[in-house]
Design a protein around this motif. Structure first.
Motif, PDB file in Angstrom:
ATOM      1  N   PHE B  36       0.796  -1.230   0.000  1.00 57.12           N
ATOM      2  CA  PHE B  36       0.000   0.000   0.000  1.00 57.12           C
ATOM      3  C   PHE B  36       0.829   1.281   0.000  1.00 57.12           C
ATOM      4  O   PHE B  36       0.284   2.380  -0.095  1.00 57.12           O
ATOM      5  CB  PHE B  36      -1.002   0.001   1.156  1.00 57.12           C
ATOM      6  N   THR B  42      -1.588   5.353  -4.238  1.00 53.57           N
ATOM      7  CA  THR B  42      -2.674   5.888  -3.425  1.00 53.57           C
ATOM      8  C   THR B  42      -2.901   7.379  -3.658  1.00 53.57           C
ATOM      9  O   THR B  42      -3.802   7.966  -3.088  1.00 53.57           O
ATOM     10  CB  THR B  42      -2.385   5.655  -1.932  1.00 53.57           C
ATOM     11  N   TYR B  54       0.822   5.205   7.315  1.00 49.84           N
ATOM     12  CA  TYR B  54       0.473   3.810   7.065  1.00 49.84           C
ATOM     13  C   TYR B  54       1.355   2.863   7.871  1.00 49.84           C
ATOM     14  O   TYR B  54       0.932   1.763   8.232  1.00 49.84           O
ATOM     15  CB  TYR B  54       0.541   3.483   5.572  1.00 49.84           C
ATOM     16  N   TRP B 181      -6.728  -0.177   7.359  1.00 50.14           N
ATOM     17  CA  TRP B 181      -6.309  -0.597   6.019  1.00 50.14           C
ATOM     18  C   TRP B 181      -6.315   0.572   5.050  1.00 50.14           C
ATOM     19  O   TRP B 181      -5.421   0.739   4.249  1.00 50.14           O
ATOM     20  CB  TRP B 181      -7.198  -1.746   5.505  1.00 50.14           C
ATOM     21  N   MET B 182      -7.418   1.341   5.089  1.00 57.42           N
ATOM     22  CA  MET B 182      -7.416   2.579   4.299  1.00 57.42           C
ATOM     23  C   MET B 182      -8.034   3.666   5.165  1.00 57.42           C
ATOM     24  O   MET B 182      -8.868   3.382   6.028  1.00 57.42           O
ATOM     25  CB  MET B 182      -8.208   2.389   3.017  1.00 57.42           C
TER      26      MET B 182
END
Lengths: 300, 245
Positions: B36, B42, B54, B181-182
């Motif tokens: 990610f 992103t 993150y 996660w997001m």
């Protein structure tokens, strides 16, 4: 006063049934005691209460004159439960070291190996990878790890092969010779007869007999004198004596049941009935056990 | 004292030998972190901040998982395999046993935090001030308490399979809905307002604030304490009910 274990009027009731009903007994130092009885007689419940895992509904249990759950008591007892217990993730040696560290005077690992038959290879194996027999040996080693004065086994030989069983009893006798007190439960008659100096016979949650294997045999199953005799010979004279409980014929032999076999012999010769091949038979513990516990089966 | 040290040592060895722990608490978060922040684009406006953000998310994810699953499942295992009963007969006191488990768990968490932080520094060159590294590490260590309490709740279950299944579901739901996660900001409004009340969001948010140079919000701290209290009471209540039989 060398009382190691004492139970006074101990009762344990679960929701719908009374598992142990008003049991009292004391066990002295150095005794090897078998708690014998059929399944469901209250053996495991009694042992769990002695170990402080269950609280009695009524009555009192003392070990070394203290409550079972006190630390000073725990330091003096070792136990092997019915359920094989292992600590996943650790090797046998690590588990033994860990448990030994709980006790003030533990036995060394080397001694535990000699006593239980664990091998050096076993020591390096993780607990969860052991076979059933190896797990049993580990449990045995854990019971002895703290060099206990009182050792309690709940159905110790279930799942052991003959070799490990022999080795187990050999070690138990060795422990007994060192003056340790040993309590074990079993439903194998032979085992109680062979290994124990005293039997507590349980039935329906109560102690129905307490004594040496010989005492229990003589109390419960009657002794008899048997012999061959001329079939024409009348045995009526014998019926007149009150010492004789019963007379019957089986396979051409006459059996005379009595608690006083010496007196029966005297009578046989007195009355000159011409008895041949006279034998005195003591009741087997096996029979006594069945007599005593047969009621339990009907209840189920 | 010797007993206590020995107990701590073996508690730690046991966790490290657990393959599930190594996979879920170390391999997965680092793998996700790499994906990610490098593979998936992103479009974060501030790339360095996103990478630090993150990293915190994944560390929180890791520690949250081992608090709930490692502890909970192991408790069920020990009970169902008769080990807990055996321990009760030994002279080991409950206090020492419990304390050693907590300390063992904390050492494991410190280890996870360190490893994942180092991974972040190596993979993306995340650079924070020494104070930020230490503060965020401490936050994650202390913030794990409510999740350890969830772990003890899971530990009350009867079967290992149920415990593993249930804890997995709770873990995933908390992680996704809590924005680990997001970020919560890209989720629908309703998810956002629910998420803000979850322990996982409040756990993560403290660390996210720290790497932005702020202190964790009072709201985050209070909510986590409230969850801790609720889970502990619940666990005590259930245990008492189970023992009453």
């Amino acid at each position: 006063m060398n009382k190691i274990v004492s139970l006074t009027n101990v009762t344990k009731s679960f929701q719908h049934k009374t598992a142990v009903n008003d049991v009292s007994f004391t066990i002295g130092k150095g005794e090897v005691v078998a708690i014998l009885g059929p399944n469901g007689a209250g053996k495991t419940t009694t042992i769990s209460m002695i170990l402080g895992l269950l609280k009695p509904s009524a009555g009192e249990i003392k070990l070394f004159n203290h409550q079972p759950h006190e630390k000073q008591v725990r330091e003096k007892i070792g136990t092997m439960l019915q359920e094989v217990s292992v600590m996943p993730g650790l090797k046998v040696r690590e588990i033994l070291e860990l448990i030994s560290s709980y006790y003030p005077n533990p036995l060394g690992i080397q001694q535990l190996i000699e006593l239980t038959g664990l091998t050096n290879q076993d020591l390096k194996t993780r607990a969860e990878k052991l076979s059933g027999g190896q797990k049993r040996r580990l449990s045995f080693a854990l019971a002895l790890a703290g060099n206990p004065e009182l050792i309690i086994f709940d159905e110790p030989t279930v799942g052991m092969d003959i070799t490990s069983r022999n080795r187990f009893w050999q070690t138990v006798h060795q422990m007994a010779a060192q003056g340790k007190t040993i309590i074990f439960s079993t439903h194998y008659l032979q085992e109680a007869d062979d290994a124990a100096g005293r039997i507590l016979l349980f039935k329906d949650g109560a102690v129905v007999a307490d004594g040496t294997p010989a005492q229990i045999k003589s109390r419960i199953s009657k002794q008899s004198v048997s012999f061959f005799v001329d079939p024409e010979m009348s045995l009526e004279k014998l019926y007149l004596h009150s010492e004789i409980d019963d007379i019957y014929r089986k396979n051409n032999r006459v059996y005379i049941q009595s608690s006083n076999t010496d007196r029966v012999l005297e009578l046989i010769f007195q009355e000159k009935i011409g008895a041949r091949d006279i034998q005195i038979e003591r009741g087997k513990l096996e029979e006594a056990f069945e007599q005593l516990t047969s009621g339990a089966k009907e209840a189920i | 004292m010797k007993t206590f040290k020995m107990q701590c040592k073996y508690e730690i060895i046991r966790v490290l030998r657990n393959r599930y722990f190594v996979f879920w608490s170390l391999v997965m978060p680092i793998l996700f972190y790499y994906i990610f922040t490098n593979v998936v684009n992103t479009n974060a406006p501030d790339k360095a901040e996103w990478q630090a953000h993150y990293l915190m998310s994944m560390t929180v994810f890791s520690v949250m998982g081992s608090s709930m699953m490692t502890l909970g499942i192991r408790m069920v295992q020990e009970r169902s395999q008769g080990w807990a009963t055996f321990i009760r007969i030994t002279p080991l006191s409950d206090t020492v046993y419990f304390a050693a488990q907590m300390i063992g768990q904390s050492v494991i968490h410190m280890l996870s935090i360190t490893i994942i932080f180092i991974a972040g520094a190596l993979i993306n060159g995340v650079s924070l001030t020494a104070l930020e590294w230490i503060m965020s590490g401490l936050w994650i260590l202390l913030g794990s308490l409510p999740f350890l309490a969830i772990g003890t709740l899971i530990g009350l279950m009867k079967k290992v399979e149920t415990a593993a299944g249930v804890s997995n579901v709770i873990y995933m739901v908390l992680a996704i809905a809590g924005g680990l996660w997001m970020p919560l900001e890209i989720m629908p409004k309703i998810m956002q307002s629910i998420g803000k009340w979850l322990p996982s969001y409040n756990f993560g948010n403290g660390a996210w604030e720290i790497i932005r140079g702020n202190m964790p919000d009072w709201r985050n701290i209070l909510i986590l304490i409230a969850y801790l209290a609720v889970f502990m009471l619940l666990s005590k209540y259930i245990r008492r009910k189970q023992e009453a039989v």
